[in-house]
Design a protein around this motif. Sequence first.
Motif, mmCIF file in Angstrom:
data_model
loop_
_atom_site.group_PDB
_atom_site.id
_atom_site.type_symbol
_atom_site.label_atom_id
_atom_site.label_comp_id
_atom_site.label_asym_id
_atom_site.label_seq_id
_atom_site.Cartn_x
_atom_site.Cartn_y
_atom_site.Cartn_z
ATOM 1 N N THR A 103 0.821 -1.208 0.000
ATOM 2 C CA THR A 103 0.000 0.000 0.000
ATOM 3 C C THR A 103 0.858 1.263 0.000
ATOM 4 O OG1 THR A 103 -0.248 -0.188 2.397
ATOM 5 C CG2 THR A 103 -2.058 -0.998 1.054
ATOM 6 N N ILE A 104 2.092 1.178 0.512
ATOM 7 C CA ILE A 104 2.998 2.327 0.350
ATOM 8 C C ILE A 104 3.232 2.551 -1.146
ATOM 9 C CG2 ILE A 104 5.375 3.119 0.676
ATOM 10 C CD1 ILE A 104 5.350 1.895 3.439
ATOM 11 N N GLY A 105 3.416 1.454 -1.893
ATOM 12 C CA GLY A 105 3.567 1.561 -3.346
ATOM 13 C C GLY A 105 2.327 2.155 -3.993
ATOM 14 N N VAL A 106 1.142 1.699 -3.566
ATOM 15 C CA VAL A 106 -0.107 2.235 -4.110
ATOM 16 C C VAL A 106 -0.192 3.733 -3.833
ATOM 17 C CG1 VAL A 106 -2.614 2.199 -3.879
ATOM 18 C CG2 VAL A 106 -1.355 0.067 -3.927
ATOM 19 N N SER A 107 0.233 4.105 -2.615
ATOM 20 C CA SER A 107 0.172 5.509 -2.234
ATOM 21 C C SER A 107 1.078 6.368 -3.129
ATOM 22 C CB SER A 107 0.584 5.626 -0.761
ATOM 23 O OG SER A 107 0.537 6.947 -0.343
ATOM 24 N N ILE A 108 2.301 5.899 -3.353
ATOM 25 C CA ILE A 108 3.220 6.631 -4.233
ATOM 26 C C ILE A 108 2.602 6.762 -5.624
ATOM 27 C CG2 ILE A 108 5.492 6.574 -5.327
ATOM 28 C CD1 ILE A 108 6.512 5.001 -2.910
ATOM 29 N N MET A 109 2.000 5.648 -6.084
ATOM 30 C CA MET A 109 1.397 5.622 -7.423
ATOM 31 C C MET A 109 0.254 6.637 -7.528
ATOM 32 S SD MET A 109 0.683 1.990 -9.242
ATOM 33 C CE MET A 109 -0.340 1.416 -7.955
ATOM 34 N N LEU A 110 -0.655 6.595 -6.554
ATOM 35 C CA LEU A 110 -1.829 7.483 -6.600
ATOM 36 C C LEU A 110 -1.420 8.946 -6.493
ATOM 37 C CD1 LEU A 110 -4.370 5.538 -4.371
ATOM 38 C CD2 LEU A 110 -4.541 5.954 -6.809
ATOM 39 N N GLN A 111 -0.465 9.236 -5.565
ATOM 40 C CA GLN A 111 -0.048 10.623 -5.398
ATOM 41 C C GLN A 111 0.529 11.179 -6.685
ATOM 42 O OE1 GLN A 111 2.599 10.842 -2.069
ATOM 43 N NE2 GLN A 111 0.940 10.603 -0.581
ATOM 44 N N ASN A 112 1.347 10.361 -7.348
ATOM 45 C CA ASN A 112 1.982 10.876 -8.555
ATOM 46 C C ASN A 112 1.029 10.898 -9.734
ATOM 47 O OD1 ASN A 112 4.812 11.545 -7.843
ATOM 48 N ND2 ASN A 112 4.692 9.482 -7.019
ATOM 49 N N ALA A 113 0.047 9.980 -9.736
ATOM 50 C CA ALA A 113 -0.982 10.044 -10.779
ATOM 51 C C ALA A 113 -1.770 11.340 -10.619
ATOM 52 C CB ALA A 113 -1.901 8.832 -10.691
ATOM 53 N N MET A 114 -2.138 11.671 -9.377
ATOM 54 C CA MET A 114 -2.872 12.918 -9.155
ATOM 55 C C MET A 114 -1.990 14.127 -9.467
ATOM 56 S SD MET A 114 -5.419 12.339 -5.921
ATOM 57 C CE MET A 114 -4.488 11.290 -4.821
ATOM 58 N N LEU A 115 -0.690 13.997 -9.145
ATOM 59 C CA LEU A 115 0.235 15.093 -9.437
ATOM 60 C C LEU A 115 0.319 15.337 -10.941
ATOM 61 C CD1 LEU A 115 2.332 16.999 -8.079
ATOM 62 C CD2 LEU A 115 4.050 15.288 -8.595
ATOM 63 N N ALA A 116 0.374 14.238 -11.730
ATOM 64 C CA ALA A 116 0.460 14.377 -13.175
ATOM 65 C C ALA A 116 -0.818 15.009 -13.727
ATOM 66 C CB ALA A 116 0.706 13.008 -13.817
ATOM 67 N N LEU A 117 -1.964 14.654 -13.129
ATOM 68 C CA LEU A 117 -3.243 15.170 -13.631
ATOM 69 C C LEU A 117 -3.505 16.599 -13.169
ATOM 70 C CD1 LEU A 117 -5.782 12.232 -13.229
ATOM 71 C CD2 LEU A 117 -5.225 13.454 -15.328
ATOM 72 N N LEU A 118 -3.182 16.874 -11.912
ATOM 73 C CA LEU A 118 -3.687 18.090 -11.273
ATOM 74 C C LEU A 118 -2.609 19.132 -11.007
ATOM 75 C CD1 LEU A 118 -5.872 16.102 -8.753
ATOM 76 C CD2 LEU A 118 -6.740 17.364 -10.705
ATOM 77 N N GLY A 119 -1.328 18.736 -11.063
ATOM 78 C CA GLY A 119 -0.255 19.691 -10.837
ATOM 79 C C GLY A 119 -0.024 19.959 -9.362
ATOM 80 N N PRO A 120 1.141 20.574 -9.055
ATOM 81 C CA PRO A 120 1.517 20.762 -7.649
ATOM 82 C C PRO A 120 0.924 22.016 -6.989
ATOM 83 C CG PRO A 120 3.282 21.460 -9.076
ATOM 84 C CD PRO A 120 2.178 21.005 -9.976
ATOM 85 N N ILE A 121 0.275 22.890 -7.781
ATOM 86 C CA ILE A 121 -0.184 24.164 -7.209
ATOM 87 C C ILE A 121 -1.448 23.920 -6.382
ATOM 88 C CG2 ILE A 121 -0.972 26.494 -7.761
ATOM 89 C CD1 ILE A 121 0.568 25.903 -10.531
ATOM 90 N N PRO A 122 -1.486 24.413 -5.134
ATOM 91 C CA PRO A 122 -2.657 24.175 -4.289
ATOM 92 C C PRO A 122 -3.931 24.740 -4.903
ATOM 93 C CG PRO A 122 -0.852 25.060 -3.002
ATOM 94 C CD PRO A 122 -0.435 25.141 -4.421
ATOM 95 N N TYR A 123 -5.023 23.989 -4.761
ATOM 96 C CA TYR A 123 -6.325 24.443 -5.254
ATOM 97 C C TYR A 123 -7.040 25.216 -4.150
ATOM 98 C CZ TYR A 123 -5.967 21.527 -9.384
ATOM 99 O OH TYR A 123 -5.579 20.992 -10.579
ATOM 100 N N ALA A 124 -7.709 26.294 -4.538
ATOM 101 C CA ALA A 124 -8.499 27.059 -3.567
ATOM 102 C C ALA A 124 -9.914 26.493 -3.567
ATOM 103 C CB ALA A 124 -8.517 28.529 -3.953
ATOM 104 N N PHE A 125 -10.227 25.776 -2.497
ATOM 105 C CA PHE A 125 -11.508 25.095 -2.403
ATOM 106 C C PHE A 125 -12.435 25.996 -1.578
ATOM 107 C CE2 PHE A 125 -13.384 20.573 -1.671
ATOM 108 C CZ PHE A 125 -14.652 21.064 -1.924
ATOM 109 N N ASP A 126 -13.328 26.745 -2.264
ATOM 110 C CA ASP A 126 -14.264 27.598 -1.541
ATOM 111 C C ASP A 126 -15.614 26.912 -1.477
ATOM 112 O OD1 ASP A 126 -12.412 29.734 -1.405
ATOM 113 O OD2 ASP A 126 -12.791 30.066 -3.546
ATOM 114 N N THR A 127 -16.195 26.913 -0.312
ATOM 115 C CA THR A 127 -17.565 26.433 -0.223
ATOM 116 C C THR A 127 -18.427 27.647 0.093
ATOM 117 O OG1 THR A 127 -17.699 26.050 2.135
ATOM 118 C CG2 THR A 127 -16.667 24.332 0.813
ATOM 119 N N PRO A 128 -19.719 27.577 -0.228
ATOM 120 C CA PRO A 128 -20.588 28.721 0.067
ATOM 121 C C PRO A 128 -20.674 29.004 1.563
ATOM 122 C CG PRO A 128 -21.844 26.836 -0.768
ATOM 123 C CD PRO A 128 -20.411 26.518 -0.958
#
Lengths: 342, 293
Positions: free
Chosen positions: B101-126
């Motif tokens: 699962t450490i391997g899965v974690s590395i995989m998922l984090q980098n998959a999300m990094l490739a898709l979404l980039g390293p810049i923090p998202y501003a998550f505003d809720t109403p």
Amino acid sequence: MSETSHGADRRRLSGHSIVRSRHFRYLLAAAVIGLLPLVFTTSYWRTNLILCAINVMLAIGLDFVLGYAGQLNLGQSAFYGIGAYASTLLVTKLGIPFWAAFALGTVMAGAAGALLSLFAVRLRGHYLAIASLGFAVITYQILLNWISLTQGPLGIYAIPPPPPIALPWLPRIPFTNLANFFYLTASLALIVYFLLDQMLRSPIGETLAAIREDEISAASLGINAPKWKAFAFAASSAVAGAAGCFYAPFVGTLVPDAFFVTESFAILAMVIVGGMGTLIGPAFGAIFITLLPEVLRSIGDLRLILYGASVTLVVLFMPGGIMQAWRLVRQRLFFFAEESAT
Amino acid sequence: MISIVLQQGINGIVIGSLYVLVALGLTLIYGVLVQINFAHADIVTLGAFAAYATTHFFGESYVVGIAAALIAGAALGWLVNATIFSPLRERGSELLPLIATIGVSIMLQNAMLALLGPIPYAFDTPYSNHVLRLGGLFLTVQNMLIIVVSSASIILLYGFMRFTFLGKALRAVAQDRETAGLLGINSNQLIMLTFVIASALAGMSGALLGPVLVLTPFAGTSVIVKAFAIVIIGGFGNIEGTIIAGLLVGFIESFTTQFLDPGLIDIVVFALLLLTLAVRPTGLIADKREENV
């Protein structure tokens, strides 16, 4: 049966005695180390070679406590960091000579490992994993927040390389160029490998294995398990600390992020991919894991995904790692050779 | 002074109840399987991004976003159990699934990094900017929502485990898988159910944490490291202990920020962890589980 007669038996049984002897293998490793910087002349590849040597030390150090003593230690990044910061600060703040700082940094990392082993005496398995992870988090946060000492996230810059070695009858060896620095780290890695190998072939190896397999039975045979666990932790973390002492002058800058807990996971991946419980396996695992992202650089961001995938796939399908794969290949090859001979 | 203490107490409850949601998932899985899921962190992150996508891309309401995060978390949990824990169960090693699962974690984090980039998202809720005044205290509607949703889920989960047949069966599997099997309980299905519940909780807490965290692909890691501390302090596999320890860590976080230095939060939390392990390794609330100590 004594070690020599056992070795002699093996030599008689196998056809090619020289290739299988340990001395030959150490000589071969030394020759390969000697040749590598001559083959890889660009600074890019020489940098990677040095990283490989440092990571080999980290991996075989972790394997000593994980694969042989059976203690799941996720705190290796902390000992690596303690070695790096302690030796650097001793050199830059107190002006202690590099080699003395190296010795002190290694000893301090080893002492920290012995301290963590106090928990290993009482805890096993997952609890020890989380305790050592906690130790790594605390160490990272101290490096990050003790700004007057470590300069925190700003980091320490312009760390000098080790001073030149002046041996009698030989020219001075400076470590300002990458080839010599590689020779330095790789020789140290080879020496560490040799020392660990000697220890594991001595009764110490069997003692640690007994603790790994069944601590209660080991204790009933008169083995002082807490003492030997402390020894395994101290030796393992001292090796990581020694690697850290060379990491700092190699990179030239120190920031706490280099010793975040994910570094422990990377070292663990090297051991697993190489083959836990053998020394040579994690050494190859370290080289493989270090070079894999570089070889895959052309596919960009996907390389780190593959890196994670390789760890998972190895655990699922080849839990013995590279060593298991190698044994399988060798079996097939020998089978084939015997078939064709008859 | 009193109002500062009360205000930080509320903040502690808000962050602590979110940690409880994440830690409960870990502890549930540990209870039935005696395994640690390192990829739990990335289920939290995925939940946060699922909620972000639902509200910011598809323009749905935040509540729909929370539901989406819950479903995304449950799906990922199902996948992790089906591909990692289930095949590795027969080997009986406590180390291999952890590393996988450490391997899965590395995989998922980098998959999300490739898709979404390293810049923090501003998550505003109403609800983030809508502040309620209670005497001298301030409480955003977002924080109120966090407290309501997480305490409701915790109570539901507790009731489920205590009073329903499935919950009792789950506890039976946790206590003795073989005997539970003899009584006709399908432990494989129940382990899967545990994973789905635990991961749905993690996904949901991701949706609630999203506006609080620095939302990057690595956001879950900082949460999960504290969640590990919480499950140990509370006693692995122990639901009551986990709830108490989670709130305790929430208080430590808010009061350390107020009176000491935010940089010291992790040091205080993990010093408490190591102290717990040194003094009382079975956790705050003693349980019969002693195989690790």
